[in-house]
Design an enzyme around this catalytic site. Structure first.
Site, PDB file in Angstrom:
ATOM      1  N   ASN A 259     -89.730  58.545 -74.781  1.00 32.58           N
ATOM      2  CA  ASN A 259     -88.610  58.628 -75.730  1.00 32.58           C
ATOM      3  C   ASN A 259     -89.062  59.008 -77.135  1.00 32.58           C
ATOM      4  O   ASN A 259     -88.353  58.795 -78.112  1.00 32.58           O
ATOM      5  CB  ASN A 259     -87.832  57.306 -75.782  1.00 32.58           C
ATOM      6  CG  ASN A 259     -86.410  57.494 -76.262  1.00 32.58           C
ATOM      7  OD1 ASN A 259     -85.729  58.428 -75.852  1.00 32.58           O
ATOM      8  ND2 ASN A 259     -85.945  56.618 -77.132  1.00 32.58           N
ATOM      9  N   VAL A 262     -86.810  62.561 -77.621  1.00 35.86           N
ATOM     10  CA  VAL A 262     -85.372  62.351 -77.455  1.00 35.86           C
ATOM     11  C   VAL A 262     -84.887  61.207 -78.350  1.00 35.86           C
ATOM     12  O   VAL A 262     -83.794  61.258 -78.907  1.00 35.86           O
ATOM     13  CB  VAL A 262     -85.029  62.078 -75.974  1.00 35.86           C
ATOM     14  CG1 VAL A 262     -83.567  61.653 -75.809  1.00 35.86           C
ATOM     15  CG2 VAL A 262     -85.306  63.324 -75.140  1.00 35.86           C
ATOM     16  N   ASP A 358     -99.660  70.464 -79.696  1.00 39.15           N
ATOM     17  CA  ASP A 358    -101.126  70.493 -79.730  1.00 39.15           C
ATOM     18  C   ASP A 358    -101.723  70.885 -78.386  1.00 39.15           C
ATOM     19  O   ASP A 358    -102.862  71.349 -78.332  1.00 39.15           O
ATOM     20  CB  ASP A 358    -101.669  69.113 -80.136  1.00 39.15           C
ATOM     21  CG  ASP A 358    -101.367  68.780 -81.587  1.00 39.15           C
ATOM     22  OD1 ASP A 358    -101.188  69.720 -82.377  1.00 39.15           O
ATOM     23  OD2 ASP A 358    -101.293  67.586 -81.917  1.00 39.15           O
ATOM     24  N   PHE A 796     -93.044  49.667-106.171  1.00 35.45           N
ATOM     25  CA  PHE A 796     -93.765  50.744-106.862  1.00 35.45           C
ATOM     26  C   PHE A 796     -92.910  51.477-107.898  1.00 35.45           C
ATOM     27  O   PHE A 796     -93.208  52.615-108.261  1.00 35.45           O
ATOM     28  CB  PHE A 796     -94.329  51.759-105.861  1.00 35.45           C
ATOM     29  CG  PHE A 796     -94.983  51.138-104.666  1.00 35.45           C
ATOM     30  CD1 PHE A 796     -96.102  50.327-104.816  1.00 35.45           C
ATOM     31  CD2 PHE A 796     -94.466  51.315-103.392  1.00 35.45           C
ATOM     32  CE1 PHE A 796     -96.697  49.722-103.728  1.00 35.45           C
ATOM     33  CE2 PHE A 796     -95.052  50.716-102.293  1.00 35.45           C
ATOM     34  CZ  PHE A 796     -96.173  49.918-102.467  1.00 35.45           C
ATOM     35  N   GLU A 800     -86.711  49.767-109.112  1.00 34.30           N
ATOM     36  CA  GLU A 800     -86.445  49.282-110.470  1.00 34.30           C
ATOM     37  C   GLU A 800     -85.004  49.575-110.875  1.00 34.30           C
ATOM     38  O   GLU A 800     -84.359  48.771-111.536  1.00 34.30           O
ATOM     39  CB  GLU A 800     -87.405  49.920-111.465  1.00 34.30           C
ATOM     40  CG  GLU A 800     -87.276  49.363-112.867  1.00 34.30           C
ATOM     41  CD  GLU A 800     -88.340  49.884-113.816  1.00 34.30           C
ATOM     42  OE1 GLU A 800     -88.136  49.764-115.040  1.00 34.30           O
ATOM     43  OE2 GLU A 800     -89.369  50.421-113.355  1.00 34.30           O
ATOM     44  N   ARG A 878     -93.584  57.768-122.102  1.00 42.04           N
ATOM     45  CA  ARG A 878     -94.910  57.254-121.720  1.00 42.04           C
ATOM     46  C   ARG A 878     -95.863  58.401-121.417  1.00 42.04           C
ATOM     47  O   ARG A 878     -97.070  58.298-121.674  1.00 42.04           O
ATOM     48  CB  ARG A 878     -94.776  56.316-120.513  1.00 42.04           C
ATOM     49  CG  ARG A 878     -96.096  55.676-120.100  1.00 42.04           C
ATOM     50  CD  ARG A 878     -95.875  54.492-119.196  1.00 42.04           C
ATOM     51  NE  ARG A 878     -95.653  53.276-119.933  1.00 42.04           N
ATOM     52  CZ  ARG A 878     -96.639  52.466-120.357  1.00 42.04           C
ATOM     53  NH1 ARG A 878     -97.899  52.775-120.136  1.00 42.04           N
ATOM     54  NH2 ARG A 878     -96.367  51.367-121.015  1.00 42.04           N
ATOM     55  N   ALA A1077     -94.074  47.983-115.460  1.00 39.70           N
ATOM     56  CA  ALA A1077     -94.973  48.218-116.596  1.00 39.70           C
ATOM     57  C   ALA A1077     -96.250  47.386-116.532  1.00 39.70           C
ATOM     58  O   ALA A1077     -96.911  47.182-117.555  1.00 39.70           O
ATOM     59  CB  ALA A1077     -94.246  47.962-117.921  1.00 39.70           C
ATOM     60  N   GLU A1263    -100.876  49.189-112.459  1.00 40.80           N
ATOM     61  CA  GLU A1263    -100.753  50.631-112.621  1.00 40.80           C
ATOM     62  C   GLU A1263    -102.009  51.360-113.098  1.00 40.80           C
ATOM     63  O   GLU A1263    -102.274  52.481-112.633  1.00 40.80           O
ATOM     64  CB  GLU A1263     -99.607  50.940-113.594  1.00 40.80           C
ATOM     65  CG  GLU A1263     -98.246  50.529-113.084  1.00 40.80           C
ATOM     66  CD  GLU A1263     -97.155  50.691-114.139  1.00 40.80           C
ATOM     67  OE1 GLU A1263     -96.287  51.561-113.964  1.00 40.80           O
ATOM     68  OE2 GLU A1263     -97.186  49.949-115.139  1.00 40.80           O
TER      69      GLU A1263
END
Length: 1332
Positions: A259, A262, A358, A796, A800, A878, A1077, A1263
């Site tokens: 499956n 499909v 493949d 991430f 926000e 920024r 931040a 960050e």
């Protein structure tokens, strides 16, 4: 229409318990049943297409031939529920629990800090569990193989690999690999800080259900089965005759084993197949045999079984005979993940007729023979050749035919055969181009008898270059032939510029590059067989070899500063304690939004979105949709009581016009998500297009769709240019990035039906923002809306603000219907409508002297903001303030403009514009170095800031640590020695190149807008001494709750076990800034500390009078003395004095409280012929001040680096010229996988660098490290430079981000790439994809 046939009872086991389902619907997937019917929510829905592994479970079957149970890791999001009849299903809940006993996998993974958000963790656990059940002491390669189908967006994979490596030795924690010695004192030190782990005892694993074992042993003949659902009937025949009869009755029925194709067509694309035939019990389709001529494989044989069978042939057959099988095995290792290979069958790979299959090129190149059967004409054999595929997804077979088996021949000593594949990511990815090549020689000669070649990815079918092949007959295998065939293939394998899939020059290049590889592979074989001389054999071996770094064993180290010896054991600040939810992550007990049990009368909502980028809405017809089963209502702009237009965040529902594909027009509400999805596809919308349609930054500049320009400057760059030795102009582009948080956007809106109150559970980073928006569109005051968030499965920045695309419609629907509304976006819709990282274009003019000193710089930054403002202006701000990175340019002017376009609104993403601007800064630094023919590192060091300088945005640099990080990183990586070794390597290697780069980082921490730099907390102490802590931040995997508990533990002087955080709620902590931040630990940590200190101050007299009593008794006495045991804490960052005039560009004062620093060295190797690369080694030195928790901080560094690596190498967002996002879902969009982890990954937290401006002298970590992945980007550029030099090309060149395999290959600029360039006559054609 449902079938009139009677439905059988589905019988299977789940975690040892028997399940009998009388109404099994073939359209129901196993995952849905586990989660909704059995309430086993540990297995997660991450993508719905088998591409992320979050849904992995183990399925066990009794194998009669082996007299034992076999165990398979399977994607439950694709497995039909009815496919597990007679099987035992094991979920993460079935192997261990915090309430009973942890399985060793769960325990070790948690102790090795192998989870962050935890959403992917149960799937990873189950992949490893299935491996252990089959192989009690797996090898490292076994583990690599079993994890190919799992993704993690948080950790960077290193701790997961380290945890599972412990199972490769029966000695467990006593293994020599985990013992400290003088040579490796730091490796796994984080893990060794824990109290060891339990040994793995396979005898304690659950047994296979006896009932199923007995049933399989005694029933020699299985029973045919039929399962009838609402719209699909599932037929499971037991013999070929029955199957052929079914196929004759239902000629359009799809044959399904795994499956994997499909399932995606039905669940993702909305296709409907009323009848499905499953042949897993048909013997003829499940046999594998060997005879003198070759092998025969049944069409239903699963790919993992095929691989096992082919590997067994090496024992009895020669290397020459099994060349084909070796190629098939190579391809299977790269085909999807193990979960898919465990269920997908070889016949499905052929009959789906995918142009990028493949296996089909291999089978075509060797002339495999296919046996088909039908009721009308019996058996017939077809040879796979250029006539087999007649169109896109079409073969020359008849409707009533079924593929029974595939016959693959043995080769001889006169044959050479090899297969090739290039994809965006090496593991678990579809091909961009693949190929198989087979040459037969006249015996004992180099004279070609026949050359067979097949390509995938070069047409709508697997394409065979018949003209080229015919011209080679009788030719000698030599250099002349190589040139001729390359030229012929270039002509015959042309690809139109507007061809689906794009990457036209790259794909054309791969055609000739693959043949070049095959030519040299064949030459090597001919030499080994004694037919050809050993001329240039070393070059041939270099060309055909894989990247050498990929064969190296994985190693890692992590170092940090230990806590003082006199620090109390109860004080966990600075200690690497595990994530407080770690064990719940590994057991599946951590609750996410969609794990919350359904509320009474709850309904499901699915959005109806625009399919046009810019158009008027002429009509919305919901008639057919509202008549669908289970549908309750349609909601749109007419149901909004309050404000529909939310300003910078866009509209709740489109009002007369749509401005991007994915613009929310309305929503269908139904009893189930499946019903809502089906109905949403039936809403008919009539549009009238509006031009221009602005998709790219360049489009926006052309049509003047730009925001007001913002400027920041110092000095007078224009004037200084006149006095520079060199002044050059160029541009650099940085692509966007999809957040790919593992948990999609989701919420539950619950109307309280009193005073208009609304409660919302949401996986958002900004509960305060959701509360504000919900209240606005409902026409309520904010105190009537409560938002609750326990944890996120990753954020991430993507959660926000963009939660609003579902939360606002959900609260409108909940108010209208008076019932709870649940909305969980599919992965595909989430990616289409929620935006991502802003693409950037930087155009710069730079002046510098011949010694490398930069004197003046002007940069114009443009970002693609999308169809609403959202946070685009903050992102640009920024970016502007980080445009200098670590470099002191005395005269510098930066301007920024946000482009208003017709793509989904781009938004916050880890780094918030800084990485884009900093990549552009490294582009102009590198440009200076290339122009002067200097080492880039020398130019970087020459222009680096020094302590006491003022950075571009006005902040005074004090304790400037970037240079110290730089120096330590150069030393730890042995940079100068390694660079010489790389240069020596490159001198002797033409087609494999290595590169190295060192990159510094200077990252300002905090929110740009001053008012957002505030934190808040609430501390409640109960009379038993336990503490309930609330703060304004959300836990999304970054370990914020763990750190806040550590802060409270120190401030109160109690064990972390006494402190609990339940959730983040606007009812306990109001007006909190978004968790963003990288400031949440700073802001809320200080607030927590203040609240705790308030309470401790109140109890201080009591403590003085009772110095020897314990904490619990002290609290009890305080209560009896009527001392308040609750307190709020509040903190605002001091010293923010910045004034920025955005028009003149003048800046005064400090914009940020402090700066975080770092440096990275990365070494890479590239394959010049394909553009494939691998990271050999990365060394990171990161300034996190005094770490609050080294384990969490190192995890953040590694995860952030991995995300940055994806941004800068693998991840590319592509749109159609009409505005549709092509790269949707894990099948099309590739984030880093386990194999992309640097082979040698070393993280060092800078020592002795306390930061007095943040909680307990720590620094932000979420960050800043992301940009350090630029060391890989520029190491790749360094490697390309060597390749270009060998091709006779010198001087500066441009390499934009991301440095995909396509960009790497084309940048190498050899003859293959040059000849593949589109001709002038093709320039007017519209490309298939554009980069926004």
């Amino acid at each position: 229409m449902p079938s009139a046939e009677k439905s059988d009872v589905l019988i299977f086991y789940v975690n040892g318990k028997k399940v009998m389902e009388k109404n099994a619907d073939p359209e129901t997937i196993l995952l849905t049943y586990l989660r909704n019917n059995l309430q086993l929510t540990g297995s997660k829905l991450g993508c719905g297409e088998g591409g992320c592994g979050a849904c992995t479970v183990m399925i066990s079957k009794w194998e009669k031939s082996l007299e034992k149970a076999r165990h398979f890791a399977v994607n439950a999001c694709l497995a039909p529920l009815v496919s597990v009849h007679g099987c035992a299903v094991t979920t993460v809940e079935g192997i261990g629990s915090t309430k009973t006993k942890l399985h060793q996998i769960q325990e070790r993974l948690a102790k090795f800090h192998g989870s962050q958000c935890g959403f992917c963790t149960p799937g990873i656990v189950m992949s490893m569990y299935a491996l252990l059940r089959n192989n009690q002491i797996p090898s490292a390669s076994d583990i690599d193989n079993c994890l190919q189908g799992n993704l993690c967006r948080c950790t960077g994979y290193r701790p997961i690999i380290a945890a599972f490596k412990t199972f490769t030795c029966p000695m467990g924690e006593k293994c020599c690999k985990f013992q400290k010695d003088a040579h490796n004192s730091q490796e796994n030190e984080i893990e060794n800080k824990q109290n060891g782990w339990l040994p793995y005892d396979p005898s304690q694993e659950p047994i296979f259900p006896p009932e199923l074992m007995i049933s399989n042993k005694t029933n020699n003949v299985a029973r045919s089965l039929t399962f009838v659902g609402e719209g699909v009937t599932w037929h499971q025949p037991i013999n070929l005759d029955e199957m052929l009869s079914l196929k004759q009755r239902f000629p359009d029925a799809r044959i399904v084993v795994g499956n994997t194709e499909v399932g995606i067509e039905m669940n993702i694309k909305g296709h409907c197949y009323p009848h499905i035939i499953c042949p897993i019990n048909v013997q003829e389709l499940n046999e594998m045999n060997v005879d003198d001529e070759g092998i025969s494989i049944g069409a239903s044989c699963r790919l993992s079984d095929v691989a096992e069978f082919l590997e067994s042939l090496h024992k009895d057959k020669t290397e020459e005979e099994t060349q084909i099988f070796y190629s098939i095995l190579e391809m299977l290792k790269l085909f999807a993940g193990l979960q898919t290979r465990n269920v997908a069958c070889i016949g499905g790979n052929i009959m789906t007729a995918s142009p990028i299959s493949d296996l089909n090129p291999i089978l075509l190149a060797v002339g495999a023979k296919l046996t088909f059967a039908s009721s009308s004409s019996g058996l017939r054999e077809i040879q796979m050749d250029e006539t087999f595929f007649i169109g896109y997804r079409k073969t020359k077979t008849r409707k009533d035919e079924i593929l029974v088996s595939i016959k693959i021949p043995f080769l001889t000593e006169n044959d050479v055969m090899k297969a090739y594949k290039q994809s965006k990511r090496k593991e678990d990815d579809i091909a961009i181009v693949n190929s198989a090549m087979h040459v037969s020689f006249e015996p004992g000669t180099k004279t070609i008898k026949k050359l067979s070649i097949a390509f995938g990815g070069m047409a709508a079918i697997t394409k065979v270059p018949t003209q080229t092949m015919s011209k080679t007959i009788g030719r000698t295998w030599d250099g002349i032939l190589l040139n001729d065939v390359s030229s012929w293939l270039s002509e015959e394998m042309k690809l139109s510029v507007d061809a689906p899939g794009g990457m036209v020059q790259y794909r054309r290049t791969l055609v000739t590059s693959f043949f070049f590889k095959f030519y040299h592979h064949t030459m090597t074989i001919l030499v080994e067989r004694g037919i050809s001389k050993k001329n240039n054999i070393a070059i041939s071996r270099e060309i055909i070899s894989d990247l050498s770094v990929e064969e190296e064993s994985f190693t890692s180290t992590q170092t940090w500063q230990e806590v003082p010896e006199d620090q109390k054991p109860i004080d966990t600040i600075g200690r690497p304690i595990p994530h407080l939810s770690g064990f719940k992550h590994t057991t599946g007990e951590a609750i996410y939004i969609d794990d919350i049990p359904p509320y009474r009368d709850e309904l499901q909502m699915v959005l109806v979105c625009s399919t046009r980028a810019h158009a008027k809405i002429i009509d919305v017809d919901t008639t057919v949709a509202l008549e669908c089963p289970g549908v309750v209502s349609y909601v749109d702009k007419n149901d909004v009581i309050g404000e529909n237009d939310l300003g910078m965040y866009g509209e709740v529902f489109a009002d007369g016009k749509v401005t991007c594909v994915g613009h929310v027009i309305g929503a269908i509400v139904a009893d189930t998500q499946a019903h809502a999805i089906k109905a949403s596809r039936l809403v008919k919308i009539t549009y009238e297009d509006i031009l221009p349609r602005v998709i790219t930054i360049e489009d926006a500049i052309k049509h003047d769709k730009l925001s007001i320009v913002k400027k920041m400057k110092r000095g007078n760059a224009e004037e200084v240019f006149q006095n520079c030795d060199f002044v050059i102009e160029d541009e650099a582009r940085v692509g966007g990035q999809e957040h790919f948080y593992m948990e999609t956007q989701c919420c539950i809106a619950i109307p309280k039906n009193e005073d208009g109150e609304m409660e919302v559970f949401s996986s958002c980073q900004y509960p305060n923002g959701l509360q504000t928006m919900a209240a606005t569109c409902l026409g309520l005051k904010r105190n009537k809306v409560i938002v609750r968030t326990k944890r996120l499965g990753g954020g991430f920045g993507g959660k926000e603000t963009r939660f609003c695309v579902i939360s606002n419609p959900a609260v409108i629907a909940a108010r209208k219907l008076g019932k709870p509304i649940r909305c969980v976006l599919t992965r595909q819709q989430d990616m289409q409508i929620t935006g991502g990282r802003h693409p950037f274009l930087g155009r710069y003019k730079i002046g510098f002297n011949k010694d490398g000193q930069i004197k003046a710089l002007q940069i114009k930054l443009y970002s693609n903001g999308g169809n609403s403002d959202d946070l685009s202006f903050g992102v640009m701000d920024r970016a502007i303030v980080h445009a200098d990175n670590s470099y002191n340019v005395p005269h510098m002017e930066v301007t920024g403009s946000v482009c208003q376009t017709n793509v989904a609104s781009n938004t916050a993403f880890r780094g918030f514009g800084s990485p884009q601007a900093m990549i552009i800064s490294e582009a102009w630094i590198t440009k200076v170095a290339e122009t002067l023919n200097m080492d880039s590192e020398k130019v970087r060091e020459l222009n680096m800031y020094k302590d006491g300088d003022r950075i571009l945005h006005g902040t005074l640099l004090q304790n400037f640590q970037a240079k110290r990080c730089w120096d330590e990183c150069l030393e730890k990586s042995n940079f100068h020695v390694v660079r010489k070794e790389i240069r020596d390597f490159n001198k002797s290697s033409r087609w494999k190149k290595r590169g190295i780069a060192c990159i510094p980082s200077t990252y300002a921490v905090g929110f740009g807008p001053k008012h957002l730099n505030q934190g808040c907390a609430l501390v409640l102490i109960y009379t038993d001494g336990t503490v309930l802590l609330s703060h304004g931040g959300t836990e999304m995997g970054q370990g914020l709750d763990t750190k806040m508990v550590q802060v409270a533990s120190r401030a109160l002087g109690v064990s972390v076990d006494m402190i609990h955080i339940s959730e983040c709620s606007t009812s306990s902590v109001p007006n909190a800034s978004a968790t963003a931040a990288s400031s949440s630990s700073d802001l809320h940590g200080m607030a927590v500390k203040e609240a705790c200190e308030k309470i401790m101050k109140r109890m201080e007299p009591l403590r003085k009078s009772n110095p020897n009593i314990g904490w619990e008794e002290l609290v009890e006495k305080a209560y009896l003395k009527r001392i308040s045991l609750s307190a709020t804490g509040f903190y605002k960052v001091p010293g923010l004095t910045n004034v920025w005039d955005c028009k003149t560009g003048d800046v005064k004062g400090d914009m940020f409280s402090y700066i975080a620093y770092g440096a990275a060295v990365s070494q890479v190797e590239i394959d010049v012929l394909t553009g494939h690369h691998a990271v050999l080694r990365t060394d990171l030195v990161v300034d996190v001040g005094n770490s609050l928790n080294p384990a969490i901080d190192i995890g953040q560094v590694e995860g952030s680096f991995a995300q940055g690596y994806g941004m800068m190498t693998l991840e590319e967002m592509l749109h159609s010229p009409s505005g549709h996002l092509w790269t949707i879902g894990p099948g099309a969009y590739k984030i880093p996988a386990f194999a992309n982890t640097p082979k040698h990954f070393h993280v060092h937290l800078l020592r002795n660098c306390p930061n007095e401006k943040a909680i307990y002298c720590s620094k932000a970590v979420g960050e800043p490290p992301l940009f350090l992945a630029a060391s890989v980007l520029f190491a790749i550029k360094n490697a390309i430079k060597s390749a270009r030099s060998d091709a006779g090309i010198t001087g500066p060149f441009r390499l934009d981000s991301p440095a995909t395999a396509e960009r790497i290959r084309i940048a190498c600029e050899d003859d293959f790439a040059s000849k593949a360039k589109p001709s002038e006559s093709e320039n007017g054609l519209q490309p298939w994809a554009v980069r926004a």
